[in-house]
Design an enzyme around this catalytic site. Structure first.
Site: not given
Ligand code: CMP
Length: 134
Positions: A127, A116, A113, A50, A10
């Protein structure tokens, strides 16, 4: 079973020059990086990617964030790749991730984070197709 899964490095991790460290980590865990490219997607493309989160309160921010800078998208290949990738990424929230996982090592927050990974074989196919069908 040998599987393929989609991994994204990311914007927060690309910005901090973590691409090669994260790729080396995957290779050390015996993943083959079958495909890789650096792209920047639009907010509309992020919203499509998403779409499963469209009802969540964080959807708007998530789409803004994924389209905010370059990302690296990869097809990772290996035995049980989907669940193995989920394990080595760690929990979505870096604060809750296990030591030694990517999100523990590099994640800044639940939004930033760093990586993904597809959450099921079915979503992995969708995906991968999203980024690598052209
Ligand atoms: P990712 O695995 O990319 O999938 C969806 C993303 O939404 C997740 O990582 C997080 O970076 C983001 N996100 C933000 N807030 C939340 C939340 N409360 N719960 C889960 N995902 C979140």
């Amino acid at each position: 079973m040998v599987e393929q899964t989609l991994s994204i490095i990311k914007p927060d991790a690309i910005e901090r020059n973590l691409e090669s460290k994260i790729k080396t980590f995957f290779e050390q865990k015996n993943f083959k990086i079958a495909k890789s490219k650096k792209v920047q997607i639009t907010k509309e493309e992020a919203a499509e990617f998403y779409i499963i989160h469209q009802t969540k309160p964080f959807y708007e921010d998530l789409c803004n964030y994924l389209s905010s800078g370059p990302i690296v998208v990869m097809v990772l290949e290996g035995e049980g790749a989907v669940s193995k990738n989920r394990q080595i990424m760690g929990a979505t929230d870096p604060l809750k991730a296990e030591p030694g996982t990517l999100r523990k090592m590099y994640g800044i927050s639940i939004d930033k984070n760093s990586v993904h990974g597809s959450d099921s074989l079915e979503n992995a196919k969708k995906e991968i197709n999203f980024f690598f069908s052209k």
